[in-house]
Enzyme design. Sequence first.
Site, PDB file in Angstrom:
ATOM      1  CG  ASN A 165      -0.407  -0.244   2.518  1.00  0.00           C
ATOM      2  OD1 ASN A 165       0.615  -0.910   2.654  1.00  0.00           O
ATOM      3  ND2 ASN A 165      -1.048   0.284   3.545  1.00  0.00           N
ATOM      4  CD  GLU A 211      -1.588   4.681   4.618  1.00  0.00           C
ATOM      5  OE1 GLU A 211      -1.128   5.525   5.408  1.00  0.00           O
ATOM      6  OE2 GLU A 211      -2.320   3.721   4.971  1.00  0.00           O
ATOM      7  CB  CYS A 215      -5.205  -1.325  -1.980  1.00  0.00           C
ATOM      8  SG  CYS A 215      -6.549  -0.577  -1.059  1.00  0.00           S
ATOM      9  CD  GLU A 255      -5.354  -5.842  -1.652  1.00  0.00           C
ATOM     10  OE1 GLU A 255      -4.776  -4.736  -1.492  1.00  0.00           O
ATOM     11  OE2 GLU A 255      -6.193  -6.279  -0.853  1.00  0.00           O
TER      12      GLU A 255
HETATM   13  N1  THU Z   1      -5.329  -1.498   2.297  1.00  0.00           N
HETATM   14  C1  THU Z   1      -4.753  -2.310   1.364  1.00  0.00           C
HETATM   15  O1  THU Z   1      -3.626  -2.058   0.906  1.00  0.00           O
HETATM   16  N2  THU Z   1      -5.458  -3.376   0.917  1.00  0.00           N
HETATM   17  C2  THU Z   1      -6.687  -3.743   1.374  1.00  0.00           C
HETATM   18  O2  THU Z   1      -7.251  -4.713   0.905  1.00  0.00           O
HETATM   19  C3  THU Z   1      -7.335  -2.967   2.428  1.00  0.00           C
HETATM   20  C4  THU Z   1      -6.653  -1.715   2.820  1.00  0.00           C
HETATM   21  C5  THU Z   1      -4.561  -0.354   2.799  1.00  0.00           C
HETATM   22  C6  THU Z   1      -5.050   0.994   2.370  1.00  0.00           C
HETATM   23  C7  THU Z   1      -4.517   1.874   3.470  1.00  0.00           C
HETATM   24  O3  THU Z   1      -3.177   2.224   3.169  1.00  0.00           O
HETATM   25  C8  THU Z   1      -4.499   0.987   4.698  1.00  0.00           C
HETATM   26  O4  THU Z   1      -4.608  -0.345   4.218  1.00  0.00           O
HETATM   27  C9  THU Z   1      -5.623   1.253   5.678  1.00  0.00           C
HETATM   28  O5  THU Z   1      -6.850   1.238   5.043  1.00  0.00           O
END
Ligand code: THU
Length: 130
Positions: free
Chosen positions: A42, A44, A53, A55
């Site tokens: 992820n 941000e 995210c 994925e």
């Molecule tokens: N996040 C992911 O990378 N994948 C997911 O399936 C759920 C959420 C990340 C997004 C954000 O950086 C952190 O988790 C909190 O939501």
Amino acid sequence: MTDEKLVALAKEAMKNAYSPYSNFKVGAALLAKDGRVFTGCNVENASYGATNCAERTAIFKAVSEGCREFDAIAIVASSGDFISPCGICRQVLAEFMPDGKVILDSDEKGMVTYLVRELLPCSFTGKDIR
Ligand code: THU
């Protein structure tokens, strides 16, 4: 490629997570039909909505390298518990691996697997656009 190895690669990718706002790290490892593996974390942003995210990072990396067909994706999180892909990621998974497998891992409960079509039944697809 085994599910266990794919999970190990997702854990390695999780180390690169850029998540100073949530302090929640996620890693993904995507197995392409040609055997290649693309990883993602992820990423941000101070403008939270710009976050990507793990994925989708993995899928977009692969597609940008010319790879579009996948069999499986492993997903891990720093909580050590299962996390299930968010709705936007499910839609992207359905686009590129509608028959694919999603492997979730946890420290204490081991692995569970789902099919993308179980996680996003009755999805909107390219066939719906005429
Ligand atoms: N996040 C992911 O990378 N994948 C997911 O399936 C759920 C959420 C990340 C997004 C954000 O950086 C952190 O988790 C909190 O939501």
